[in-house]
Scaffold this active site. Sequence first.
Site, mmCIF file in Angstrom:
data_model
loop_
_atom_site.group_PDB
_atom_site.id
_atom_site.type_symbol
_atom_site.label_atom_id
_atom_site.label_comp_id
_atom_site.label_asym_id
_atom_site.label_seq_id
_atom_site.Cartn_x
_atom_site.Cartn_y
_atom_site.Cartn_z
ATOM 1 N N MET A 103 0.729 -1.081 -0.008
ATOM 2 C CA MET A 103 0.147 0.303 -0.515
ATOM 3 C C MET A 103 0.781 1.212 -0.087
ATOM 4 O O MET A 103 1.855 1.186 0.054
ATOM 5 C CB MET A 103 -1.000 0.047 1.279
ATOM 6 C CG MET A 103 -2.009 1.164 1.345
ATOM 7 S SD MET A 103 -2.599 1.754 2.487
ATOM 8 C CE MET A 103 -1.230 2.411 3.577
ATOM 9 N N CYS A 104 0.186 1.992 -0.308
ATOM 10 C CA CYS A 104 0.895 3.752 -0.329
ATOM 11 C C CYS A 104 0.185 4.515 -0.354
ATOM 12 O O CYS A 104 -1.119 5.025 -0.545
ATOM 13 C CB CYS A 104 1.488 4.223 -1.976
ATOM 14 S SG CYS A 104 2.614 2.614 -2.538
ATOM 15 N N GLY A 105 0.798 5.509 -0.320
ATOM 16 C CA GLY A 105 0.240 7.375 -0.137
ATOM 17 C C GLY A 105 0.768 7.947 -1.414
ATOM 18 O O GLY A 105 1.558 8.079 -1.697
ATOM 19 N N HIS A 138 4.409 7.377 -1.356
ATOM 20 C CA HIS A 138 5.116 7.244 -0.166
ATOM 21 C C HIS A 138 4.692 5.802 0.003
ATOM 22 O O HIS A 138 3.778 5.178 0.564
ATOM 23 C CB HIS A 138 4.709 7.381 1.163
ATOM 24 C CG HIS A 138 4.804 9.358 1.066
ATOM 25 N ND1 HIS A 138 5.576 10.082 1.401
ATOM 26 C CD2 HIS A 138 4.348 9.897 0.306
ATOM 27 C CE1 HIS A 138 6.001 11.265 0.940
ATOM 28 N NE2 HIS A 138 4.991 11.330 -0.123
ATOM 29 N N ASN A 184 -1.285 2.250 -6.429
ATOM 30 C CA ASN A 184 -1.550 1.671 -4.269
ATOM 31 C C ASN A 184 -2.321 0.481 -4.691
ATOM 32 O O ASN A 184 -3.861 1.508 -4.151
ATOM 33 C CB ASN A 184 -2.530 3.690 -3.939
ATOM 34 C CG ASN A 184 -2.878 2.784 -2.477
ATOM 35 O OD1 ASN A 184 -1.956 1.969 -2.231
ATOM 36 N ND2 ASN A 184 -4.282 3.236 -1.636
#
Length: 616
Positions: free
Chosen positions: A1-3, A52, A76
């Site tokens: 997962m990411c921002g 991120h 994401n």
Amino acid sequence: MCGIFCLLSLSPTRCVWDKTLHEHLRRRGPDLSQDLTVGGTDPCYQCLFSAHVLHLRGLLTPQPVRDDTGNVLLWNGEIFGGLPVMPGENDTAVLSERLSSCDGPSEILSVLSAIRGPWGFVYYQKAGDYLWFGRDFLGRRSLLWKFDAEANALTLTSVAARRSGPGPAQSAWREVPAAGVYRIDLKAVTQAGSVTFELYPWARGGSGLVSSCSPTVLESVPSGCTAVMNQSGLALASPVRPLNTSIPKSLNEEEIHPNSHSHVEHLERLLASQEKNDAVNRLIGVLSEAVRRRVQSLPFEALDNSPPSNEVAGVAILFSGGIDSMILAALADRHIPAHQPIDLLNVAFKLQVPKKQKESAKKSGKPKNKPTDSQSDGDDPQTSGPFDVPDRFTGKAGLKELQDLNPERRWNFVEINVTKEELQKIRQERICHLVHPLDTVLDDSIGCAVWFAARGTGFIMEDGDQRPFTSSAKVVLTGIGADEQLAGYSRHRVRFTMSGHEGLIQELEMELDRIPSRNLGRDDRVIGDHGKEARFPYLDEDVVSHLNSLPVWEKADLSLPRGLGEKLLLRLTATQLGLGQSAVLPKRAMQFGSRIAKMEAHHEKASDQCTRLLTE
């Protein structure tokens, strides 16, 4: 997962983005952060990409991913099927390679249509100067958009920062509708000086091509922008089959008298039928596989490192002891090695004793119990402590069932207790930004309850003593989607009473259509704030397709009493898995079971705008 974050600037000045977003994004992806700027010279535009990363699969892959030809991917998501991702591979790298080989829109849509799993993405296609973005069919990952007319800039981001004070800034952010994927022709919009999105919709329900954008898309388009249907008539293939809308001619079911025998006994009698037994085993098969995909895709496995110690869980479950979370726990138990713990996150908000009750108790010298909730969430057990909320009682009872099911497993029942003071402090500091742009009383209640639960900070009992404990699990399973598909809400019973099976089918169809905008983006933002990933087994594409294939009367029988007829197929599944009383617990919404709905204002409607979410 990411921002993930993308700022498209159509002016010749260099991109400058709101740094207040940086901390929100970094908390989503604490393992690696990186920025990248690309642009066109004729005409002039700039795209600032920021990513991120929360590392969960394969080798740690920096984002944004820029390939050899200059394409850039922000991803994401999780690929649980559809595209081959080998053990040890990172799905971001795999997807970047597949997209790089695509020539035209139809090939990109083919790749995205094949993916099974949640996703939100932004993709810069250098050849042709295109910017693609969107969310999966069910909207399980957050993506927001906003257009700043003064700066002539479009922002796409996983999470926003709510600005204080009145004015248009409060309502500028919108969730990108999970209606398809969007493409911006960067050369065309730069020349025009305004942004137009070209929509490539999901082909929903086999209804064929869509000629115009839906009202949902048009209402959500940022002010100053335009959305149009793509002129090629291309669409993404739906990853789930349409809802079975057949109506029963007649059902020769035995008449049920609530007091003739217990609900558990009735479920056991139904399972004696070979037809019911087969239906339950088919659901167990598809749901168990959905859970397996979500609990075994963890970094220590992909990297061939040694597994976590016996003290540390890799997976946590938002846990009330209700049927949805109990089934997830029972199935996770099948796929997680027995030496690894599973964290059960149980949240309670401190019970507020009314002033009149306090005064009455003082006069009589006897403490009085909290009165029962009048908002149709079930009877309140007799309380003895400030955190003895309904979900705490059912959670402990559920823990006992799981311990009986597998006494070898270490089940960490994490009691997460929240005071009014802490709630108000964290809401203003963090949660109001994460829930935004949603703003109802219900969004506040659920958003706050899920944030504290996902944080996982509380205590566990060891040898009769309390020990402080914080869950370090990066994966958080949530039961959302079960009620929407299996008629678990009281409104489903009301609709069935008024309009029969036809009305119930219409209600269930509406539930699934609106779940991206009502629940999933919000929950992804709230859980992701802890550097953890929300995973939704009941919304796995194969599970949704399987449940959609069944006639409604096989999923629920709302002529039966509460605690039995709603989610009947799931109750039979729980019984088949060896669970007990949890199989017949009536639905209790999280805001009532945790008692957050009773902590502050008591005379609000769920749909009211929540003033507590306003920043000062």
